[in-house]
Motif scaffolding. Structure first.
Motif, PDB file in Angstrom:
ATOM      1  N   ALA A   1       0.826  -1.212   0.000  1.00 38.78           N
ATOM      2  CA  ALA A   1       0.000   0.000   0.000  1.00 38.78           C
ATOM      3  C   ALA A   1       0.857   1.258   0.000  1.00 38.78           C
ATOM      4  CB  ALA A   1      -0.945  -0.014   1.202  1.00 38.78           C
ATOM      5  N   ARG A   2       2.003   1.205   0.653  1.00 35.69           N
ATOM      6  CA  ARG A   2       2.951   2.319   0.667  1.00 35.69           C
ATOM      7  C   ARG A   2       4.289   1.787   0.184  1.00 35.69           C
ATOM      8  NH1 ARG A   2       1.433   6.751   3.907  1.00 35.69           N
ATOM      9  NH2 ARG A   2      -0.546   6.436   4.983  1.00 35.69           N
ATOM     10  N   TRP A   3       4.749   2.332  -0.941  1.00 34.36           N
ATOM     11  CA  TRP A   3       5.991   1.815  -1.511  1.00 34.36           C
ATOM     12  C   TRP A   3       6.652   2.890  -2.356  1.00 34.36           C
ATOM     13  CZ3 TRP A   3       7.024  -1.953  -6.038  1.00 34.36           C
ATOM     14  CH2 TRP A   3       8.266  -2.573  -5.850  1.00 34.36           C
ATOM     15  N   ALA A   4       7.930   3.038  -2.165  1.00 38.29           N
ATOM     16  CA  ALA A   4       8.747   3.954  -2.965  1.00 38.29           C
ATOM     17  C   ALA A   4       8.212   5.380  -2.924  1.00 38.29           C
ATOM     18  CB  ALA A   4       8.829   3.459  -4.402  1.00 38.29           C
ATOM     19  N   GLY A   5       7.701   5.793  -1.756  1.00 39.60           N
ATOM     20  CA  GLY A   5       7.209   7.151  -1.603  1.00 39.60           C
ATOM     21  C   GLY A   5       5.815   7.391  -2.135  1.00 39.60           C
ATOM     22  N   LEU A   6       5.130   6.350  -2.565  1.00 44.35           N
ATOM     23  CA  LEU A   6       3.778   6.484  -3.108  1.00 44.35           C
ATOM     24  C   LEU A   6       2.794   5.671  -2.280  1.00 44.35           C
ATOM     25  CD1 LEU A   6       4.400   6.078  -6.950  1.00 44.35           C
ATOM     26  CD2 LEU A   6       4.242   8.201  -5.645  1.00 44.35           C
ATOM     27  N   GLU A   7       1.570   6.172  -2.224  1.00 46.66           N
ATOM     28  CA  GLU A   7       0.459   5.395  -1.707  1.00 46.66           C
ATOM     29  C   GLU A   7      -0.315   4.874  -2.911  1.00 46.66           C
ATOM     30  OE1 GLU A   7      -1.882   7.796   0.835  1.00 46.66           O
ATOM     31  OE2 GLU A   7      -0.243   8.293   2.202  1.00 46.66           O
TER      32      GLU A   7
END
Length: 309
Positions: A137-143
């Motif tokens: 759900a939260r990865w590489a600074g993105l939701e």
């Protein structure tokens, strides 16, 4: 993964199967009561042959066999309770026995088919997960949140694809749709995603990533044509988005003829550049790849999404 999914299905399956015997049982009781409460000239005890048939449609093999035996015994007892001149006799007894045997055989075939369909379901789900890997759900600074809805609901597979790839140069996002449907579209989507995951990580320039995607689609078309498949002209619309690590307020977009992606931020939702470029695999018709469009915002966008059709 396959075993885990089957275990999740079985409790509901077993609960439904546990009460399925009530339907043929109620039918058997109803036939027996009607037979006793109708005139002697109108015997319906032979209708008991319907009971195993209903059981074969909703019950397991053992339950169907048991209901077939109970139905045969019920027929014999009910028919024996009538005077000799009104008995249905041996022919109807043979009919009920034969109906029970056929119903049990049909239950065996139905259960085998259901198990085969479950295995096919597991294979399809595994194929989808192999192409579209699960994303946090939260990865590489993105939701992010994703949902895969294939055009063919029964098949559960199609040509839509998406992925997020962190890299030393920022986070890259790819959302697209391969022309057509079925396994050929899935193969093309898998090829593009594999290239994106490698090029999106190693290549600093987003235009180079786009070029690698174009070359991969052309190579895939050559291969499918060489092996005799009839989808050698396949292409894909897609949008390639890059969130720069060094410039948090900048979003670069390369759009291969796809619908405009949406940037969602603290100030609302706005469309990023729409698809003026040619789809992946057809860029030679327009003389080159789509241009890279840079979008600047006050803050880094919370997420990027795009409808894939």
């Amino acid at each position: 993964m396959t075993g885990t999914r089957r275990e999740r299905r079985r409790p509901e399956w077993e609960r439904m199967r546990g009460y399925a015997w009530l339907l043929p049982s109620l039918l058997l009781i109803g036939i027996v009561m009607l037979d006793f409460n109708t005139a002697a000239e109108f015997r319906i005890v032979s209708w008991i042959v319907l009971v195993p048939g209903l059981a074969a449609a909703v019950c397991g093999v053992r339950t169907t066999a048991c209901i077939a035996v109970v139905s045969l015994v019920a027929y014999a007892l009910v028919d024996h309770a009538w005077p000799d001149q009104y008995k249905a006799g041996l022919p109807d007894f043979v009919l009920v026995a034969l109906g029970g045997a056929l119903a049990t055989l049909m239950a065996v075939l139905r259960v085998r088919q259901e198990r085969r369909m479950l295995r096919m379901q597991d294979i399809l789900e595994t194929s989808v997960r192999a192409v579209l890997r699960p994303l946090p759900a939260r990865w590489a600074g993105l939701e992010q949140a994703g949902a895969y809805l294939a055009a063919d609901v029964e098949a559960q597979v199609g040509g839509d694809f998406y992925d997020i790839q962190p890299s030393p140069y920022g986070t890259r996002v790819l959302v697209g749709d391969v022309q057509g449907k079925g396994l050929g579209a899935v193969e093309a989507a898998a090829a593009l995603l594999g290239t994106f995951r490698e090029a999106g990580y190693h290549e600093e320039d987003l235009g180079t990533v786009a070029e690698r995607l174009e070359i991969r689609m052309l190579r895939h078309r050559v291969h499918t044509t060489a092996i005799g498949q009839e989808d050698g002209d396949r292409f894909a619309t897609a949008v390639l988005v890059a969130f720069s690590r060094g410039a948090p307020g900048v979003v670069d977009v390369i759009n291969f003829g796809h619908e405009a992606p949406l940037a969602i931020g603290p100030h609302g939702v706005r469309e990023l550049p729409d698809g003026e470029g040619a789809p992946i695999g057809l860029c030679d018709l327009t003389g080159g790849l789509p241009p890279t469009a840079g979008c600047r915002s006050r803050r880094r966008r919370r997420c990027c999404s795009s409808p894939t059709g």
